[in-house]
Structures are given as C-alpha cells and as structure tokens.
Design an enzyme around this catalytic site. Structure first.
Site, mmCIF file in Angstrom:
data_model
loop_
_atom_site.group_PDB
_atom_site.id
_atom_site.type_symbol
_atom_site.label_atom_id
_atom_site.label_comp_id
_atom_site.label_asym_id
_atom_site.label_seq_id
_atom_site.Cartn_x
_atom_site.Cartn_y
_atom_site.Cartn_z
ATOM 1 N N CYS A 50 44.405 41.914 40.573
ATOM 2 C CA CYS A 50 42.902 41.614 40.515
ATOM 3 C C CYS A 50 42.555 40.339 41.365
ATOM 4 O O CYS A 50 42.846 39.535 41.208
ATOM 5 C CB CYS A 50 42.579 41.463 39.033
ATOM 6 S SG CYS A 50 40.803 41.347 38.610
ATOM 7 N N CYS A 121 42.613 55.944 39.290
ATOM 8 C CA CYS A 121 41.776 56.005 40.589
ATOM 9 C C CYS A 121 41.072 54.642 40.636
ATOM 10 O O CYS A 121 40.274 54.354 39.784
ATOM 11 C CB CYS A 121 40.969 57.017 40.201
ATOM 12 S SG CYS A 121 39.902 57.447 41.931
#
Length: 132
Positions: A50, A121
């Site tokens: 992240c 996704c």
C-alpha cells in the site's frame, strides 16, 4: 471514511503523502484509467505494498492477467485487506481497502481463476512494488 484503522493521518497529511491521483483513488474512492499503470505488466517476483502506509498486500505469485486493464490478484496476503459493500454508481460491489490505513484499493469480483475464484481488481497507483 472510517477512522477505526491502526494507521491514521489527517487529510493534510494524506495530501502530503500521496500524489493528486493517488489521493483521488485511495482517499476519494476513485479509479485510475485502465491500462495506465506500469504495474499492470509487472512479472518479477516480489510484493505489492500500500503506498499509503507500506503494508504488504499481495505477492506477485497471486497476480494474473485479467484483460481488464488493472492489476488483478487471486488473493491478498492474510489480514492485509478488508472489504465493505460499495453501492455507488447504481450497482452493488465489494470494495477492497487496506486493513491498516483504510485506503481504497479497488474491488473484488467472483470471476477469477481457481483456486479462489476471485479477482481482486486493484488500482495500480495504490500499490508500490518491491522486488524480492
């Protein structure tokens, strides 16, 4: 956005940490243009993190070519992501966010390959790749 995540920053801190595109996607629940991220074609062994908090999210062994224009994965690392119901745009989807900072990453769909049958996704701008 919920404030019950272990990693928290003020809006000003998020804006300083992220590019305008990353902020729009990760904090504003946006979506990058399909096919626009170089990580879409990343095939080396490594880990995707992240960009908001550096939490390890996905290993490249779970990545597959979905033909959608966004990096797709069969499963995240254990405990790395969380999901919520997304009712935006007149549809019901499952939103994927970082379990540490709550940043929007993308969506998960039940049309992936075995063994999970899932397709995470993920917006490439929300990821940083580390070779390893």
């Amino acid at each position: 956005m919920a404030e019950d995540f272990p990693v928290r920053f003020s809006d000003a801190e998020w804006r300083a940490r992220l590019t305008p595109e990353q902020y729009a996607v990760m904090r504003g629940h946006g979506t990058e243009r399909p096919g626009s991220c170089a990580l879409l074609h990343e095939k080396r062994a490594g880990v995707f993190h992240c960009v908001g908090c550096e939490r390890a999210l996905f290993v490249n062994g779970e990545k597959f070519e979905s033909g959608t224009g966004w990096p797709s994965f069969g499963a995240p690392l254990a405990g790395a992501t969380a999901t919520t119901v997304d009712r935006s745009y007149g549809m019901v989807r499952t939103e994927v966010h970082c379990a540490s900072c709550g940043s929007h990453l993308g969506h998960v769909f039940p049309d992936g390959p075995p063994p999970t049958g899932l397709r995470y996704c993920i917006n490439g701008v929300a990821l940083r790749f580390e070779v390893g």
